[in-house]
Design a protein around this motif. Structure first.
Motif, PDB file in Angstrom:
ATOM      1  N   TYR A 562       3.988  12.095  -6.616  1.00 56.52           N
ATOM      2  CA  TYR A 562       5.174  12.873  -6.286  1.00 56.52           C
ATOM      3  C   TYR A 562       6.390  11.963  -6.152  1.00 56.52           C
ATOM      4  N   ASP A 563       7.561  12.578  -6.322  1.00 60.22           N
ATOM      5  CA  ASP A 563       8.778  11.885  -5.910  1.00 60.22           C
ATOM      6  C   ASP A 563       9.122  12.307  -4.488  1.00 60.22           C
ATOM      7  N   ILE A 564      10.232  11.825  -3.968  1.00 63.98           N
ATOM      8  CA  ILE A 564      10.562  12.055  -2.561  1.00 63.98           C
ATOM      9  C   ILE A 564      10.900  13.511  -2.270  1.00 63.98           C
ATOM     10  N   THR A 565      11.234  14.318  -3.304  1.00 66.07           N
ATOM     11  CA  THR A 565      11.521  15.740  -3.104  1.00 66.07           C
ATOM     12  C   THR A 565      10.267  16.591  -3.122  1.00 66.07           C
ATOM     13  N   GLY A 566       9.110  15.981  -3.431  1.00 64.23           N
ATOM     14  CA  GLY A 566       7.873  16.737  -3.497  1.00 64.23           C
ATOM     15  C   GLY A 566       7.501  17.210  -4.880  1.00 64.23           C
ATOM     16  N   GLN A 567       8.288  16.849  -5.909  1.00 64.59           N
ATOM     17  CA  GLN A 567       7.982  17.257  -7.280  1.00 64.59           C
ATOM     18  C   GLN A 567       6.830  16.425  -7.842  1.00 64.59           C
ATOM     19  N   ILE A 568       5.849  17.089  -8.473  1.00 59.62           N
ATOM     20  CA  ILE A 568       4.715  16.399  -9.077  1.00 59.62           C
ATOM     21  C   ILE A 568       5.159  15.761 -10.394  1.00 59.62           C
ATOM     22  N   LEU A 569       4.975  14.437 -10.497  1.00 61.18           N
ATOM     23  CA  LEU A 569       5.362  13.717 -11.703  1.00 61.18           C
ATOM     24  C   LEU A 569       4.162  13.379 -12.584  1.00 61.18           C
ATOM     25  N   MET A 570       3.008  13.136 -11.973  1.00 63.67           N
ATOM     26  CA  MET A 570       1.803  12.803 -12.724  1.00 63.67           C
ATOM     27  C   MET A 570       0.596  13.461 -12.072  1.00 63.67           C
ATOM     28  N   LYS A 571      -0.400  13.760 -12.922  1.00 69.94           N
ATOM     29  CA  LYS A 571      -1.669  14.285 -12.461  1.00 69.94           C
ATOM     30  C   LYS A 571      -2.766  13.612 -13.273  1.00 69.94           C
ATOM     31  N   GLU A 572      -3.679  12.879 -12.594  1.00 72.33           N
ATOM     32  CA  GLU A 572      -4.693  12.090 -13.289  1.00 72.33           C
ATOM     33  C   GLU A 572      -6.061  12.322 -12.653  1.00 72.33           C
ATOM     34  N   ASN A 573      -7.103  12.273 -13.492  1.00 72.06           N
ATOM     35  CA  ASN A 573      -8.458  12.267 -12.948  1.00 72.06           C
ATOM     36  C   ASN A 573      -8.704  10.941 -12.238  1.00 72.06           C
ATOM     37  N   ASN A 581      -0.043   3.840 -15.018  1.00 74.06           N
ATOM     38  CA  ASN A 581       1.140   3.372 -15.745  1.00 74.06           C
ATOM     39  C   ASN A 581       2.375   4.037 -15.154  1.00 74.06           C
ATOM     40  N   ILE A 582       3.235   3.257 -14.496  1.00 76.51           N
ATOM     41  CA  ILE A 582       4.446   3.802 -13.872  1.00 76.51           C
ATOM     42  C   ILE A 582       5.699   3.245 -14.528  1.00 76.51           C
ATOM     43  N   SER A 583       5.562   2.744 -15.743  1.00 71.10           N
ATOM     44  CA  SER A 583       6.687   2.071 -16.401  1.00 71.10           C
ATOM     45  C   SER A 583       7.850   3.009 -16.689  1.00 71.10           C
ATOM     46  N   THR A 584       7.575   4.306 -16.783  1.00 74.32           N
ATOM     47  CA  THR A 584       8.643   5.262 -17.091  1.00 74.32           C
ATOM     48  C   THR A 584       9.389   5.743 -15.857  1.00 74.32           C
ATOM     49  N   LEU A 585       8.913   5.356 -14.677  1.00 75.40           N
ATOM     50  CA  LEU A 585       9.551   5.811 -13.444  1.00 75.40           C
ATOM     51  C   LEU A 585      10.778   4.982 -13.115  1.00 75.40           C
ATOM     52  N   SER A 586      11.747   5.618 -12.485  1.00 74.63           N
ATOM     53  CA  SER A 586      12.915   4.895 -11.989  1.00 74.63           C
ATOM     54  C   SER A 586      12.524   4.099 -10.741  1.00 74.63           C
ATOM     55  N   ALA A 587      13.314   3.100 -10.402  1.00 76.04           N
ATOM     56  CA  ALA A 587      13.047   2.315  -9.203  1.00 76.04           C
ATOM     57  C   ALA A 587      13.109   3.204  -7.971  1.00 76.04           C
ATOM     58  N   GLY A 588      12.189   2.967  -7.040  1.00 71.73           N
ATOM     59  CA  GLY A 588      12.186   3.743  -5.816  1.00 71.73           C
ATOM     60  C   GLY A 588      10.788   3.945  -5.276  1.00 71.73           C
ATOM     61  N   MET A 589      10.673   4.811  -4.256  1.00 71.04           N
ATOM     62  CA  MET A 589       9.397   5.075  -3.598  1.00 71.04           C
ATOM     63  C   MET A 589       8.798   6.371  -4.123  1.00 71.04           C
ATOM     64  N   TYR A 590       7.479   6.364  -4.357  1.00 74.10           N
ATOM     65  CA  TYR A 590       6.730   7.532  -4.808  1.00 74.10           C
ATOM     66  C   TYR A 590       5.472   7.662  -3.952  1.00 74.10           C
ATOM     67  N   PHE A 591       4.882   8.855  -3.991  1.00 72.82           N
ATOM     68  CA  PHE A 591       3.783   9.157  -3.084  1.00 72.82           C
ATOM     69  C   PHE A 591       2.556   9.630  -3.840  1.00 72.82           C
ATOM     70  N   LEU A 592       1.388   9.198  -3.346  1.00 73.95           N
ATOM     71  CA  LEU A 592       0.104   9.536  -3.947  1.00 73.95           C
ATOM     72  C   LEU A 592      -0.633  10.543  -3.075  1.00 73.95           C
TER      73      LEU A 592
END
Length: 609
Positions: A562-573, A581-592
Motif C-alpha cells: 500500500y501507499d500512505i493513503t491506503g491504495q493497493i499498489l501490488m498484490k503478490e503470492n 521489485n519496487i523499482s517503479t515506486l517513487s521515493a517514500g514509505m510504503y506498507f506491507l
C-alpha cells in the motif's frame, strides 16, 4: 457536502430504582466483513440494506486476527437514568472508580430541571445506593470523571460559566461535595484527570481551552495549583494545530503520568512524565498523513490537484491510555477516514468506517488493529437497514465514531489487559427502529498486548437485542471482575444528534446507566484458537530496486503493498520469502500486509530511496 456537527441542548431527567440480574455473554461465532466498496460520507444514503466496509484494511492499523465470541458470565445493575444522553464528544472518561477495598464509585451526566447535572451511585461492597440527584448543588455541570485519593473522593466536571471544576468529599459515597475551581477555572466542556503521587493526592488535569490542551497540577489535593493551565511541551503550535473536545485522555500511577491525544486531523501522540508532571517525553504513535499542523478552517485533503478532497486515513479521536504495573503505557483508539474538499471549512468523516479498533503499547513501532464490527451471518457485509423515515440518514447511531469505537482499558494485578468498546452488532433486532444497534464488547490480553482473546458481548437477555449500548468506561483497576459502566436505551443514537430522526426518537426519553461486573478469567483465555503477531523481516531499509521479505510462519499467503493513503499498489503470492521489485515506486514509505489462508495477518513497511 453535509457535515457532522456537534449540537448541545438540555432535557429533563428522571430516575429509576435499581434492578440486578445474572446474564451470560453472547457466544456466537463471527468474523469481520470483507468489502469491495468505499465507505459512505457522513449522512449520505446507504446502498441497498448493506454498509460495505474495506478489506484489506489500511496497513498502519492492521488487525492481527479475526476475533469471534466466547461465552462468559456477568452481573448487571441499573444505577440510574439520564435524559442528557450524550456522555462524551470523543474519548470516554473515567466514570467508574474501583476503590480497591470492594467499593465502587460511579458518575455520569444527566439533566436536572433543564440544567445539566451529575448523577452518582456508590457500591459499599454489598449494595448499590439509590442514585441521588445532581451532586454538584444544581449547577449546570456535565462530563464528569471520578477517582479516589487518600484525602477523599475527587470528581472533575465542566460547569457552565465557571469552566472546569473540582468536586471533593472526604468520605467516599457520603456527604456533600465541596466544589472549587481547577486553577483559574478556564476550559471548555470536557476535561480529564488522574490521581498520582506517593500519597495519591497529586491531581493531574488536562483541559481543552480554545484549540489548545492545558495541563494543571496540584500536589495537595486541590488546595493549591503549582501548574495552572500550562502547555505541556510537545503540544504547542510547533507540534500540532489544535485539539478538539475530549480528543485526549490521561492516566497516572505514582509519579508516572501519561496523556494521549488524537483527533480526525491530529497525530496520535503519547506524552509521558516519570517525575510527576515536571518533565515530559513525546512519542508519535500514528501520524496524520497530511501533517500535524493541518488546519480544517484553511486547508483541504486534495493531494492530487484535481479539486476534490481525497479520503485520508486517520483516527476517531476516541483515544484512551492506561499505565500497567510495570509503568508501561497502553493506548487504544478507533480508525476513521476523513475528507475535506477545496473551499470547505469543516472536515467530514465516514461514519460507516469499519477498519477497526487499534491498540499500541510502548515498544511497538506502530499500532495494530485487534478487532472490528463483525459479520456474524457470514454474508460479507455489515447489515445496516435503510432508515424508512429518511433514506438520506445513516441507518445506525452517530457518535463521531465509525462502526466500532469508544475504547476503555483496565489492567489487573497480573498485568492482564482488558479493553471494552462499543460496536455495531448485526445480530440485534432492528424491527422497532429500522436502525442498527450498538452493543458493548470486551477483549483481553494475557501477554502484554501481543495476542488478544476473542471478543465477548455484555448483551443482556432477554431484551438486549433491542437495546443500544454505548460509552463503556472500565475501572482501570481490574480484580476478579472487570468493572464497567455504560449507557443503554431502546433507541439508537442520541437526542443531540443532527440525524433528526434519531434525535426525535431519543429526546425526552430516559437512557439507563448500567453497571456490569464481568468475570475477568472468562475474557482472557489465550489458547490455540487465538492468533498473535508474527515477525516480519524486510531487507534492506531503505531499498533501491529490490527488497527481500521474510515471514517464516506464513505459507500460501498473499502480500499486499500500500501507499500512505491506503491504495493497493501490488498484490503478490507469498510463501515465507519473497523478492519484491519496487523499482517503479517513487521515493517514500510504503506498507506491507501479508494474509494467509487461516486469516492470520502480519504487517511491515518498506522505504524506497
Amino acid at each position: 457536502m453535509k457535515k457532522i456537527l456537534l449540537l448541545t441542548m438540555t432535557v429533563l431527567f428522571s430516575l429509576s430504582a435499581n434492578s440486578q440480574t445474572q446474564n451470560n455473554l453472547a457466544g456466537i461465532k463471527g468474523k469481520p466483513a470483507s468489502v469491495k466498496m468505499k465507505p459512505m460520507k457522513a449522512q449520505t444514503a446507504t446502498t441497498g440494506d448493506k454498509i460495505y466496509v474495506r478489506e484489506p484494511m489500511h496497513p498502519i492499523l492492521q488487525r492481527n486476527s479475526y476475533n469471534t465470541h466466547t461465552s462468559s458470565t456477568f452481573t448487571e445493575t441499573i444505577l440510574g437514568l439520564t435524559q442528557y444522553d450524550f456522555q462524551s464528544y470523543r474519548s470516554v472518561g473515567r466514570r467508574i472508580s474501583n476503590n480497591g477495598d470492594g467499593t465502587l464509585s460511579t458518575v455520569w451526566a444527566f439533566d436536572w430541571v433543564l440544567n445539566h447535572g451529575i448523577g452518582y451511585n456508590y457500591y459499599d461492597g454489598t449494595n448499590w445506593n439509590i442514585a441521588p440527584g445532581n451532586i454538584t448543588t444544581n449547577s449546570q455541570s456535565s462530563f464528569p470523571t471520578i477517582d479516589l485519593g487518600t484525602s477523599g473522593e475527587f470528581i472533575t466536571f465542566s460547569e457552565y460559566g465557571n469552566g472546569v471544576q473540582l468536586g471533593q468529599r472526604i468520605t467516599k459515597g457520603i456527604g456533600p461535595i465541596t466544589k472549587s475551581s481547577i486553577g483559574s477555572g478556564a476550559g471548555d466542556p470536557g476535561t480529564r484527570f488522574a490521581l498520582g503521587g506517593v500519597t495519591g493526592d497529586t491531581i493531574h488535569v488536562v483541559t481543552k481551552t480554545g484549540i489548545t490542551l492545558d495541563y494543571s497540577r496540584s500536589i495537595d489535593g486541590g488546595l493549591t495549583w503549582i501548574d495552572d493551565h500550562i502547555q505541556i511541551p510537545g503540544t504547542g503550535p510547533a507540534f500540532m494545530y489544535g485539539v478538539g473536545p475530549e480528543e485526549f485522555n490521561i492516566d497516572a500511577r505514582g509519579d508516572v503520568v501519561a496523556v494521549v491525544i488524537g483527533g480526525y486531523t491530529n497525530d496520535v501522540v503519547l506524552l509521558k512524565s516519570i517525575d510527576g508532571g515536571v518533565t515530559w517525553t513525546r512519542t508519535l504513535i500514528l501520524p496524520f498523513p497530511l501533517g500535524p499542523l493541518y488546519n480544517p478552517a484553511s486547508m483541504n485533503t486534495d493531494t492530487t490537484g484535481d479539486g476534490l478532497g481525497e479520503m485520508i486515513s486517520s483516527n476517531a479521536g476516541d483515544v484512551t491510555v492506561t499505565i500497567d504495573n510495570n509503568n508501561i503505557c497502553h493506548v487504544a483508539f478507533s480508525h476513521m477516514f476523513v475528507v475535506e474538499d477545496i473551499g470547505d471549512t469543516i472536515i467530514s468523516y465516514y461514519p460507516a468506517d469499519n477498519t477497526g479498533l487499534n491498540y499500541w503499547h510502548e515498544g511497538m513501532i506502530s499500532p495494530v488493529t485487534i478487532t472490528s464490527a463483525e459479520d456474524f451471518d457470514g454474508n460479507g457485509f455489515i447489515n445496516i437497514p435503510i432508515n424508512p423515515f429518511d433514506s438520506t440518514e445513516t441507518g445506525f447511531g452517530l457518535y463521531n465514531i465509525g462502526l466500532v469505537g469508544q475504547p476503555s482499558i483496565g489492567i489487573a494485578s497480573d498485568n492482564n489487559i482488558y479493553i471494552a468498546y462499543s460496536a455495531i452488532d448485526e445480530r440485534a433486532d432492528t424491527t422497532a427502529w429500522k436502525t442498527a444497534m450498538r452493543h458493548i464488547f470486551i477483549t483481553g490480553s494475557s501477554d502484554g498486548g501481543n495476542t488478544w482473546s476473542y471478543s465477548s458481548t455484555i448483551n443482556p437477555s432477554p431484551d438486549g437485542d433491542f437495546q443500544e449500548a454505548v460509552w463503556p468506561s472500565v475501572a482501570t483497576l481490574v480484580d476478579s471482575l472487570i468493572h464497567i459502566i455504560y449507557q443503554r436505551d431502546l433507541a439508537p443514537g442520541h437526542s443531540l444528534s443532527n440525524n433528526t430522526t434519531q434525535a426525535a426518537n431519543n429526546i425526552l426519553y430516559p437512557s439507563e446507566i448500567v453497571y456490569a461486573g464481568v468475570l475477568a478469567n472468562t475474557i482472557v483465555n489465550i489458547n490455540e484458537t487465538s492468533i498473535g503477531l508474527s515477525a516480519i523481516d524486510v531487507f534492506p531499509i531503505p531499498s533501491a530496486n529490490f527488497c527481500y521479505i521474510t515471514a517464516l510462519s506464513f505459507t500460501k499467503a498473499t502480500l499486499f503493498l500500500y501507499d500512505i493513503t491506503g491504495q493497493i499498489l501490488m498484490k503478490e503470492n507469498f510463501n515465507d520469502k519473497l523478492s519484491l521489485n519496487i523499482s517503479t515506486l517513487s521515493a517514500g514509505m510504503y506498507f506491507l500486509d501479508i494474509v494467509d489462508s487461516k486469516e492470520r495477518r502480519v504487517k511491515g513497511k518498506i522505504i524506497r530511496e
